[in-house]
Design a protein around this motif. Structure first.
Motif, PDB file in Angstrom:
ATOM      1  N   GLN A   1       0.808  -1.212   0.000  1.00  0.00           N
ATOM      2  CA  GLN A   1       0.000   0.000   0.000  1.00  0.00           C
ATOM      3  C   GLN A   1       0.847   1.271   0.000  1.00  0.00           C
ATOM      4  N   VAL A   2       1.827   1.355   0.874  1.00  0.00           N
ATOM      5  CA  VAL A   2       2.567   2.610   1.034  1.00  0.00           C
ATOM      6  C   VAL A   2       3.460   2.915  -0.161  1.00  0.00           C
ATOM      7  N   VAL A   3       4.413   2.039  -0.448  1.00  0.00           N
ATOM      8  CA  VAL A   3       5.382   2.313  -1.517  1.00  0.00           C
ATOM      9  C   VAL A   3       4.706   2.429  -2.887  1.00  0.00           C
ATOM     10  N   PRO A   4       3.868   1.438  -3.307  1.00  0.00           N
ATOM     11  CA  PRO A   4       3.234   1.584  -4.619  1.00  0.00           C
ATOM     12  C   PRO A   4       2.299   2.784  -4.723  1.00  0.00           C
ATOM     13  N   THR A   5       1.467   2.993  -3.690  1.00  0.00           N
ATOM     14  CA  THR A   5       0.480   4.070  -3.773  1.00  0.00           C
ATOM     15  C   THR A   5       1.145   5.436  -3.841  1.00  0.00           C
ATOM     16  N   VAL A   6       2.119   5.673  -2.968  1.00  0.00           N
ATOM     17  CA  VAL A   6       2.812   6.963  -2.972  1.00  0.00           C
ATOM     18  C   VAL A   6       3.610   7.137  -4.264  1.00  0.00           C
ATOM     19  N   SER A   7       4.329   6.098  -4.678  1.00  0.00           N
ATOM     20  CA  SER A   7       5.134   6.183  -5.897  1.00  0.00           C
ATOM     21  C   SER A   7       4.267   6.425  -7.123  1.00  0.00           C
ATOM     22  N   PHE A   8       3.148   5.698  -7.217  1.00  0.00           N
ATOM     23  CA  PHE A   8       2.274   5.850  -8.374  1.00  0.00           C
ATOM     24  C   PHE A   8       1.572   7.204  -8.374  1.00  0.00           C
ATOM     25  N   ASN A   9       1.177   7.680  -7.202  1.00  0.00           N
ATOM     26  CA  ASN A   9       0.515   8.981  -7.149  1.00  0.00           C
ATOM     27  C   ASN A   9       1.454  10.115  -7.555  1.00  0.00           C
ATOM     28  N   ILE A  10       2.742   9.931  -7.319  1.00  0.00           N
ATOM     29  CA  ILE A  10       3.714  10.935  -7.755  1.00  0.00           C
ATOM     30  C   ILE A  10       4.046  10.759  -9.225  1.00  0.00           C
ATOM     31  N   GLY A  11       4.277   9.510  -9.635  1.00  0.00           N
ATOM     32  CA  GLY A  11       4.816   9.261 -10.964  1.00  0.00           C
ATOM     33  C   GLY A  11       3.808   9.188 -12.089  1.00  0.00           C
ATOM     34  N   ILE A  12       2.672   8.497 -11.883  1.00  0.00           N
ATOM     35  CA  ILE A  12       1.739   8.252 -12.984  1.00  0.00           C
ATOM     36  C   ILE A  12       1.174   9.535 -13.595  1.00  0.00           C
ATOM     37  N   PRO A  13       0.743  10.539 -12.795  1.00  0.00           N
ATOM     38  CA  PRO A  13       0.223  11.759 -13.431  1.00  0.00           C
ATOM     39  C   PRO A  13       1.255  12.474 -14.300  1.00  0.00           C
ATOM     40  N   ARG A  14       2.550  12.219 -14.070  1.00  0.00           N
ATOM     41  CA  ARG A  14       3.603  12.894 -14.829  1.00  0.00           C
ATOM     42  C   ARG A  14       4.007  12.139 -16.089  1.00  0.00           C
ATOM     43  N   ILE A  15       3.671  10.844 -16.175  1.00  0.00           N
ATOM     44  CA  ILE A  15       4.095  10.075 -17.343  1.00  0.00           C
ATOM     45  C   ILE A  15       2.930   9.437 -18.087  1.00  0.00           C
ATOM     46  N   GLY A  16       1.739   9.422 -17.485  1.00  0.00           N
ATOM     47  CA  GLY A  16       0.571   8.854 -18.140  1.00  0.00           C
ATOM     48  C   GLY A  16       0.372   7.379 -17.823  1.00  0.00           C
ATOM     49  N   SER A  17      -0.859   6.916 -17.987  1.00  0.00           N
ATOM     50  CA  SER A  17      -1.225   5.554 -17.600  1.00  0.00           C
ATOM     51  C   SER A  17      -0.567   4.502 -18.481  1.00  0.00           C
TER      52      SER A  17
END
Length: 289
Positions: A225-241
């Motif tokens: 929950q912690v590492v994936p959720t935080v990492s994805f919330n930072i990274g995905i909006p900047r690179i796209g799905s």
């Protein structure tokens, strides 16, 4: 934040999630049930994120000034249900097969993008889907597997976890939020908790080895929950799905290698070829030409 750093964060998040399946199997081997591990994992993961917010003053913002309803729905239908479905699959199947079924999120994400945007798959995406499906057949060792030994319930829940994971990846990339990534993560996880406790009453924590269960929950919550959720919330909006789905392919070899090293699940050459085809299909799907 630069694009490359965002890509690294998505890779870190996917790798962390890849390790999760082997550790959950180890927790099951210690006698804990899926109904105990799942709420412990989600609860400790949620508390961990709020603790991070406590020590990160830049995240001290009003959560209701952002798209909290959308984030909450992603938390429920993306995070919570993926955790529930995947943990059930792990109880019924081995770790390698469970992660391969989860990895069907790749073509599901492409399909979802086509439906939402009302477009046909690009040539590269069509080739990618074929490669992923063929790779999946090889990765599960379809020619030598005795399918009667596998649980149909486990396969169903493995595919459902792929669907809800694709929902998480796709809609995380669609929601525009000015909130700090930690707060986005906290909203998602917190919204998921009522649903989690409806499915699994918190009385599961009344266990003779309660302290050990909470320690497992802390580790699994951190990895899942912690590492994936935080990492994805930072990274995905900047690179796209779509690119996130491609980079997330690192989750597959990490999970299979971890299953081999930590719990001794065998992997043959044909299965490695299948996983190579799956990863190759994901890479091809990102080809825009």
């Amino acid at each position: 934040m630069g694009r490359w750093l965002a890509m690294v964060l998505v890779i870190i998040g996917a790798s962390s999630y890849g390790l999760l399946s082997s550790f959950i199997k180890m927790a099951y081997d210690q006698g804990f049930t899926e109904g105990q591990i799942t709420p412990a994992q989600m609860t400790m993961g949620t508390l961990f994120v709020w603790m991070l917010i406590l020590f990160h003053k830049k995240s001290w913002v009003n959560p209701f000034k952002g798209p909290w309803i959308k984030l909450g729905l992603i938390g429920i239908f993306g995070l919570a249900l993926t955790t529930v479905f995947f943990n059930i699959a792990l109880k019924e199947l081995n770790a390698s097969l469970s992660i391969i079924l989860l990895f069907q999120f790749t073509w599901m994400t492409i399909t979802m993008d086509c439906i939402v945007k009302r477009r046909l798959p690009r040539k590269a995406e069509s080739i990618a889907i074929v490669l992923i499906l063929v790779g999946t057949l090889l990765a599960v060792n379809v020619f030598e597997t005795n399918w009667e030994q596998f649980s149909l319930l486990g396969i169903l829940y493995g595919l459902l976890s792929a669907l809800t994971y694709s929902i998480f990846l796709f809609f995380t990339g669609q929601v525009v939020s000015t909130l700090p990534p930690l707060m986005n993560s906290a909203i998602m996880l917190t919204a998921a908790m009522p649903v989690m406790y409806i499915l699994y009453p918190p009385t599961v924590f009344v266990h003779e080895n309660g302290s050990t269960l909470l320690l497992w929950g802390l580790m699994l919550g951190f990895l899942g929950q912690v590492v994936p959720t935080v990492s994805f919330n930072i990274g995905i909006p900047r690179i796209g799905s779509t690119l996130a789905a491609m980079l997330g392919s690192v989750e597959l070899p990490v999970a299979v290698i971890a299953a081999y090293l930590l719990i001794g699940e065998p992997v043959n050459g044909l299965q490695w070829l299948g996983m190579g085809l799956i990863i190759g299909g994901i890479i091809i799907s990102e080809n825009k030409s």
